[in-house]
Design a protein around this motif. Structure first.
Motif, PDB file in Angstrom:
ATOM      1  N   UNK A 325      81.895 141.659 -43.033  1.00 10.52           N
ATOM      2  CA  UNK A 325      83.176 141.675 -42.318  1.00 10.52           C
ATOM      3  C   UNK A 325      82.968 142.232 -40.910  1.00 10.52           C
ATOM      4  N   UNK A 326      83.386 141.478 -39.897  1.00  8.34           N
ATOM      5  CA  UNK A 326      83.231 141.905 -38.504  1.00  8.34           C
ATOM      6  C   UNK A 326      84.583 141.831 -37.800  1.00  8.34           C
ATOM      7  N   UNK A 327      84.909 142.883 -37.067  1.00  8.69           N
ATOM      8  CA  UNK A 327      86.166 142.939 -36.315  1.00  8.69           C
ATOM      9  C   UNK A 327      85.881 143.436 -34.900  1.00  8.69           C
ATOM     10  N   UNK A 328      86.450 142.738 -33.938  1.00  7.64           N
ATOM     11  CA  UNK A 328      86.324 143.149 -32.542  1.00  7.64           C
ATOM     12  C   UNK A 328      87.709 143.463 -31.982  1.00  7.64           C
ATOM     13  N   UNK A 329      87.809 144.600 -31.338  1.00  3.51           N
ATOM     14  CA  UNK A 329      89.081 145.072 -30.783  1.00  3.51           C
ATOM     15  C   UNK A 329      88.921 145.231 -29.269  1.00  3.51           C
ATOM     16  N   UNK A 330      89.911 144.760 -28.530  1.00  2.63           N
ATOM     17  CA  UNK A 330      89.854 144.837 -27.073  1.00  2.63           C
ATOM     18  C   UNK A 330      91.179 145.346 -26.532  1.00  2.63           C
ATOM     19  N   UNK A 331      91.112 146.340 -25.655  1.00  2.58           N
ATOM     20  CA  UNK A 331      92.295 146.934 -25.042  1.00  2.58           C
ATOM     21  C   UNK A 331      92.036 147.081 -23.546  1.00  2.58           C
ATOM     22  N   UNK A 332      92.759 146.339 -22.751  1.00  5.36           N
ATOM     23  CA  UNK A 332      92.637 146.400 -21.301  1.00  5.36           C
ATOM     24  C   UNK A 332      93.940 146.947 -20.726  1.00  5.36           C
ATOM     25  N   UNK A 362      92.732 141.483 -31.221  1.00  2.00           N
ATOM     26  CA  UNK A 362      91.781 141.714 -32.302  1.00  2.00           C
ATOM     27  C   UNK A 362      91.260 140.371 -32.801  1.00  2.00           C
ATOM     28  N   UNK A 363      89.966 140.309 -33.027  1.00  7.21           N
ATOM     29  CA  UNK A 363      89.356 139.096 -33.563  1.00  7.21           C
ATOM     30  C   UNK A 363      88.495 139.477 -34.755  1.00  7.21           C
ATOM     31  N   UNK A 364      88.668 138.747 -35.858  1.00 11.19           N
ATOM     32  CA  UNK A 364      87.955 139.089 -37.085  1.00 11.19           C
ATOM     33  C   UNK A 364      87.307 137.853 -37.698  1.00 11.19           C
ATOM     34  N   UNK A 365      86.134 138.042 -38.268  1.00 17.56           N
ATOM     35  CA  UNK A 365      85.461 136.982 -39.009  1.00 17.56           C
ATOM     36  C   UNK A 365      84.790 137.594 -40.232  1.00 17.56           C
ATOM     37  N   UNK A 366      84.745 136.866 -41.315  1.00 15.13           N
ATOM     38  CA  UNK A 366      84.144 137.396 -42.542  1.00 15.13           C
ATOM     39  C   UNK A 366      83.580 136.254 -43.377  1.00 15.13           C
ATOM     40  N   UNK A 392      92.159 135.129 -34.876  1.00 20.08           N
ATOM     41  CA  UNK A 392      92.472 135.913 -33.689  1.00 20.08           C
ATOM     42  C   UNK A 392      93.868 136.457 -33.896  1.00 20.08           C
ATOM     43  N   UNK A 393      94.012 137.775 -33.884  1.00 18.28           N
ATOM     44  CA  UNK A 393      95.320 138.357 -34.178  1.00 18.28           C
ATOM     45  C   UNK A 393      95.515 139.672 -33.458  1.00 18.28           C
TER      46      UNK A 393
END
Length: 455
Positions: A325-332, A362-366, A392-393
């Motif tokens: 499970x991989x999750x990427x979080x981005x806050x600009x 937030x982007x997640x892939x599993x 993408x959520x």
């Protein structure tokens, strides 16, 4: 699902990415003070963590190394758990009181020790001859190692604070550990008499090898996960090794054999977090208006979480299994504001107006599968993919306009107000904007003449 919970059981919290040695102060805002400054995001309160910076005229470097041990505040031996003879006495007394026959407890018939693996056998005599303290099998004295380095300096033209930290904690549960590294730089520079530049950067890596705590097989993975809570409920008469073959662990598919379930060779539960947090700001003091300054800021917060759960056929029927499970979080974020602070005799006025904007995503892939190929402790290319997904959520956009003002007379009579108008993409257009305001007044009684003789 069970698979996701197993994978995320060793997740890493965001606050753990901040090195405590870098913290200068912690401030908690709540109620009106939080919402007036931060709008709807501060409705549950706000925690402001300020990290250290360089100070003018101070140049120093420090290195600290510490190590120690960790133990449970209360050991399970103090719980009053029953041994094998006591366990059978309690169970058979309960059976007799309930009118069950036969009264004698049978591990297979009544204990269902072969419910997962029907080849498992255990006689009553073998059970009575066994007395295992399962906590002794999974607990140990933990330890930690912590290394910190920092250097700071400050001059008329600027200052800096640089730090690094490495820490590893070996859990009181065998084979569990938490390891992390972080680096930080905080810098402030005067580009000219009226222009100042500041920057903040922090990088953190954390690896959490938590041991499973799932108990008996269930859910998508059907893995015998054992764990600390399972040690409380596993009877002491269940053997560690097979009475018929003492060189092999007994009933490893059931979840009752905590040694099998706690072995990294059989189960991998690992979570990795990478975080980059940085920001920069530019301040311009207008030379033709005393006390007035303009400031612009921009920041980025990037996080990558990677969790892996893997188990082999020692603790899972039919085939090995894995969930990745991989999750990427981005806050600009960016903001601009104007500050005015001026004193006129006994009067002081401080004003702030500005605007800020944020973008969050937030982007997640599993991937989940069994019938894995090879011996690598990862999903790889499973012959039987159970689930594959990507989405993408968590996309969110914020825009806010704010103003604050404070008035002081003789430094003891205070009046303040704040105002915000926030818009968020979380709501429909008709309900997208909200207004938050606050008004306050204060009187410092201790500065009054009539209070001088009062202690």
């Amino acid at each position: 699902s069970s698979a996701i919970s197993q994978s995320s059981a060793s997740s890493v919290g965001v606050l753990s990415t901040i090195n405590p040695n870098d913290i200068e102060s912690v401030e908690v805002l709540k109620d009106a003070a939080a919402t007036a400054i931060y709008g709807q995001r501060g409705s549950n309160g706000v925690i402001i963590i300020t990290t250290k910076t360089g100070r003018k005229g101070v140049a120093e470097s420090t290195v600290s190394v510490s190590t120690g041990v960790t133990t449970l505040t209360r050991h399970p031996d103090e719980f009053g758990l029953a041994n094998t003879n006591q366990w059978f006495d309690i169970m058979e007394t309960a059976r007799a009181n309930s009118g069950f026959t036969p009264i004698e407890y049978d591990p297979v018939v009544h204990g269902n020790v072969n419910s997962i693996d029907n080849s498992v056998t255990l006689s009553r005599a073998q059970a009575l001859a066994t007395n295992v303290n399962w906590f002794d099998q999974i607990l140990r004295t933990g330890n930690y190692r912590d290394v910190n380095f920092s250097t700071t300096n400050g001059t008329e033209k600027g200052s800096y604070y640089l730090s690094g930290n490495y820490r590893k904690d070996e859990s009181v549960i065998k084979n569990g550990s938490l390891e992390g590294f972080s680096a930080r730089s905080n810098m402030d520079f005067a580009l000219s008499e009226d222009v100042k530049l500041d920057g903040r950067f922090n990088f953190t890596y954390i690896n959490n090898r938590a041991r499973p705590d799932g108990g008996a097989p269930g859910g998508n993975n059907n893995t015998a996960s054992g764990g600390f809570s399972q040690a409380l409920s596993t009877p002491p008469w269940m053997p560690l090794y097979d009475p018929e073959n003492p060189s092999e662990l007994w009933n490893t598919l059931s979840g009752y054999n905590l040694v099998a379930s706690n072995d990294p060779a059989n189960i991998r539960t690992e979570a990795m977090k990478y975080r980059v947090l940085g920001g920069a700001g530019l301040t311009y003091n207008l030379p033709w208006v005393q006390g007035l300054s303009l400031r612009g800021e921009a920041s980025v917060d990037l996080m990558h979480d990677h969790s892996i759960f893997w188990s082999n056929t020692v603790v899972r029927r039919q085939s090995s299994y894995a969930f990745d499970d991989k999750t990427q979080y981005k806050h600009l974020a960016y903001n601009i504001r104007a500050d005015y602070d001026q004193t006129f005799g006994n009067h002081n006025i401080s004003l702030v107006v500005g605007s800020e904007s944020e973008m969050i995503s937030t982007e997640r892939s599993y991937i989940e599968g069994d019938q894995l190929s090879g011996t690598a402790k990862q999903v790889g290319n499973p012959a039987n993919p159970l689930r594959i997904g990507s989405y993408f959520g968590g996309e969110e956009y914020l825009r806010g306009y704010f103003g604050r003002g404070n008035y002081k007379f003789m430094d003891k009579y205070l009046l303040g107000f704040s105002f915000r108008r926030d818009g968020t993409s979380n709501f429909i257009e008709e309900n997208r904007w909200g207004t938050f305001s606050a008004l306050s007044a204060g009187w410092i009684l201790s500065d009054e003449a009539f209070m001088e003789n009062i202690s």
